[in-house]
Scaffold this motif. Structure first.
Motif, mmCIF file in Angstrom:
data_model
loop_
_atom_site.group_PDB
_atom_site.id
_atom_site.type_symbol
_atom_site.label_atom_id
_atom_site.label_comp_id
_atom_site.label_asym_id
_atom_site.label_seq_id
_atom_site.Cartn_x
_atom_site.Cartn_y
_atom_site.Cartn_z
ATOM 1 N N UNK A 116 59.900 32.114 41.319
ATOM 2 C CA UNK A 116 60.193 33.468 41.759
ATOM 3 C C UNK A 116 59.718 33.609 43.207
ATOM 4 N N UNK A 117 60.659 33.863 44.104
ATOM 5 C CA UNK A 117 60.374 33.922 45.535
ATOM 6 C C UNK A 117 60.460 35.381 45.988
ATOM 7 N N UNK A 118 59.354 35.952 46.402
ATOM 8 C CA UNK A 118 59.302 37.361 46.797
ATOM 9 C C UNK A 118 59.266 37.462 48.327
ATOM 10 N N UNK A 119 60.237 38.173 48.894
ATOM 11 C CA UNK A 119 60.289 38.356 50.343
ATOM 12 C C UNK A 119 60.609 39.820 50.654
ATOM 13 N N UNK A 125 51.485 31.262 45.632
ATOM 14 C CA UNK A 125 51.433 30.692 46.975
ATOM 15 C C UNK A 125 51.826 31.717 48.030
ATOM 16 N N UNK A 126 51.205 31.631 49.202
ATOM 17 C CA UNK A 126 51.551 32.538 50.278
ATOM 18 C C UNK A 126 50.757 32.257 51.535
ATOM 19 N N UNK A 127 50.934 33.120 52.529
ATOM 20 C CA UNK A 127 50.190 33.035 53.788
ATOM 21 C C UNK A 127 48.990 33.975 53.685
ATOM 22 N N UNK A 128 47.771 33.463 53.821
ATOM 23 C CA UNK A 128 46.599 34.281 53.514
ATOM 24 C C UNK A 128 46.240 35.295 54.591
ATOM 25 N N UNK A 161 38.095 38.748 50.307
ATOM 26 C CA UNK A 161 38.972 38.052 49.361
ATOM 27 C C UNK A 161 40.316 37.759 50.022
ATOM 28 N N UNK A 162 40.793 36.545 49.851
ATOM 29 C CA UNK A 162 42.087 36.155 50.408
ATOM 30 C C UNK A 162 43.209 36.590 49.474
ATOM 31 N N UNK A 163 44.309 37.041 50.068
ATOM 32 C CA UNK A 163 45.501 37.389 49.293
ATOM 33 C C UNK A 163 46.721 37.119 50.165
ATOM 34 N N UNK A 164 47.880 36.898 49.558
ATOM 35 C CA UNK A 164 49.060 36.554 50.352
ATOM 36 C C UNK A 164 49.673 37.775 51.024
ATOM 37 N N UNK A 165 49.941 37.643 52.300
ATOM 38 C CA UNK A 165 50.580 38.705 53.079
ATOM 39 C C UNK A 165 52.013 38.882 52.583
ATOM 40 N N UNK A 166 52.333 40.103 52.120
ATOM 41 C CA UNK A 166 53.628 40.340 51.503
ATOM 42 C C UNK A 166 54.808 40.075 52.407
ATOM 43 N N UNK A 167 54.699 40.434 53.682
ATOM 44 C CA UNK A 167 55.816 40.239 54.593
ATOM 45 C C UNK A 167 56.151 38.784 54.848
ATOM 46 N N UNK A 175 45.453 33.894 37.168
ATOM 47 C CA UNK A 175 46.326 33.300 38.186
ATOM 48 C C UNK A 175 45.636 33.413 39.543
ATOM 49 N N UNK A 176 45.320 32.282 40.157
ATOM 50 C CA UNK A 176 44.581 32.282 41.418
ATOM 51 C C UNK A 176 45.503 31.973 42.592
ATOM 52 N N UNK A 177 45.266 32.677 43.675
ATOM 53 C CA UNK A 177 46.058 32.491 44.891
ATOM 54 C C UNK A 177 45.652 31.218 45.626
ATOM 55 N N UNK A 178 46.672 30.529 46.196
ATOM 56 C CA UNK A 178 46.429 29.343 47.011
ATOM 57 C C UNK A 178 47.263 29.441 48.294
ATOM 58 N N UNK A 179 46.617 29.187 49.416
ATOM 59 C CA UNK A 179 47.295 29.282 50.709
ATOM 60 C C UNK A 179 48.348 28.196 50.869
#
Length: 468
Positions: free
Chosen positions: A186-189, A215-218, A224-230, A277-281
């Motif tokens: 699932x690719x969210x953009x 997965x995402x850009x942190x 706490x790191x999280x993926x930038x939605x944009x 579910x853990x985030x990874x850069x």
């Protein structure tokens, strides 16, 4: 009222189809122009005419899109949907069957063959009725009911739309599982995110969808790191099932807390983490830059050279930039090899970089030299400056001279007794600041850039980590 709404939808559909025709014609014109400009730099394969690709979604695309096991989800807003979404559908998502696309907004509507789903209709009633942030949501419903154009709300309700956007994240993710369950990826953009399909397909082939990938850009908040939605984020089928499968209504459980948070992508990270579910850069494959702002070359002290990595997403892409990227993609003959940052630089940026440009800001701010009494970030201490460095702020030429001698400086920008250096090379853009304020003038040390290019070849693409 039904006939009125039906007539409006018919008119919008006709306009959208007409826009497709006009846009495809403009893309063809741009592609021929781009190839003509590039031919003076390097020999490129002749790109087939756009006619050979057929309408969006057909199977005769030059490069195969991802499979039915991959769903692309686009988050947008009603007041910008006609400005951004058609370009995305005509370029980056051109080869996608509408069945493999989900589009979520703050208003349910139809755009040609594409259904736009309301991401907010399941938000808790108490939050919707009591929170002033949902006043804009109700205004959108009224505009639709009365046949008014929601794009007219963009300026006056810009902040309201942004504040409402955070509620979309969790509900969009939960709805995605309900509408398209048991897929691999699932690719969210967002509507101004460019997705490089060939690179995405090659990258996903290296990953195991049965593992809980997130997965995402942190970016970070509260440590706490999280993926930038944009920049886009990716969930494997396993990860999304851990969050949503058998947990109907889980998004609404966070609606109350969301009122007191600023970022929906941050809350999504918290909610996924609570389900294991853990985030990874995956930066820099997924990232917030675009070709004109990418820092090519060594860069600052991060240990990452932007050169041999593939690019999967880019953010804040204008319609014209999306057209340029798409046209460049069509010149790539071997879809079994990823498009690297190096390729974007050589084919889209290198010809635009010159010794100097007036009224231009090339994002040079890794090291700053300012006049005495002018404070700011990344300012080099006067005690550590050489005699020539102490004069860098005096003029554009003084700034250039210091950059030429500095072993890490590839480019610089000067404005009103302020000289900025960059440890990478970037194009930037025309300066459009306050006309009453001093403008920027930018320069590049072309010899240094050429030496760096020649000294760094890519024997193989640099994917993040190893095959898993």
């Amino acid at each position: 009222m039904f006939n009125r709404s039906l007539n409006q939808r018919s008119i919008l559909t006709i306009l959208f189809v007409f826009s497709l025709i006009v846009f495809l014609a403009s893309l063809r014109s741009f592609q021929l122009q781009a190839l003509h400009q590039q031919s003076s730099q390097t020999t490129l394969p002749t790109s087939p005419p756009l006619d050979e690709f057929g309408p969006p979604g057909e199977d005769n695309c030059k490069a195969p899109s991802t499979t039915v096991d991959t769903i692309v989800i686009v988050k947008t807003g009603a007041n910008e949907i006609y400005e951004k979404l058609p370009t995305l559908l005509l370029t980056a998502l051109r080869d996608y069957d509408p069945a493999n696309l989900l589009i979520f907004s703050d208003l349910g509507q139809q755009l040609g063959p594409y259904t736009i789903h309301d991401a907010l209709d399941n938000v808790t009633h108490s939050v919707k009725s009591q929170n002033p942030e949902f006043g804009y949501y109700r205004t959108l419903q009224e505009y639709q009911e009365n046949g008014q154009d929601a794009s007219r709300l963009r300026e006056s309700f810009h902040d309201a739309a942004w504040n409402l956007d955070k509620y979309k994240f969790l509900h969009m993710v939960e709805k995605t599982w309900k509408m398209r369950p048991n897929r691999k990826w699932y690719i969210f953009i967002e509507a101004d995110t460019y997705l490089v399909q060939s690179n995405l397909r090659l990258w996903l082939a290296r990953l195991d969808s049965s593992r809980p990938h997130y997965l995402g850009a942190p970016t970070s908040l509260n440590g706490e790191a999280f993926p930038h939605g944009g920049s886009g984020f990716i969930l494997s089928g396993k990860a999304l099932s851990m969050f949503a499968d058998g947990n109907e209504g889980i998004a609404a459980e966070y609606d109350d807390a969301m009122q007191y948070e600023k970022f929906g992508d941050y809350m999504l990270m918290k909610a996924l983490k609570a389900q294991g579910v853990k985030f990874r850069s995956s930066w820099p494959l997924l990232q917030a830059e675009k070709p004109s702002t990418l820092p090519f070359g060594p860069g600052p002290d991060t240990g990452v050279r932007h050169w041999c990595q593939p690019v999967v997403t880019m953010h804040h892409i204008s319609p014209d930039e999306a057209s340029q990227i798409w046209a460049f993609e069509q010149t790539v003959q071997d879809s079994s090899k990823p498009i690297l940052m190096k390729d974007f630089y050589e084919q889209m940026i290198a010809s635009e970089i010159r010794a100097e440009r007036d009224d231009w800001y090339n994002l040079s701010d890794d090291l700053m030299y300012r006049a005495r009494g002018m404070d700011g970030d990344r300012q080099k201490s006067g005690d550590d400056m050489s005699a020539i460095e102490k004069e860098a702020h005096l003029s554009f030429e003084h700034c250039r001279r210091v950059c030429e001698e500095h072993n890490r400086c590839f480019q610089f920008a000067y404005t009103d007794q302020s000289c900025g250096f960059s440890y990478s090379y970037r194009l930037g853009s025309k300066y459009e600041g306050d006309p009453s304020e001093p403008s920027f003038k930018s320069g590049w040390i072309l010899e240094k850039i050429a030496r760096d290019n020649g000294a760094n070849t890519c024997s193989s693409p640099r994917w993040p980590g190893s095959t898993v």
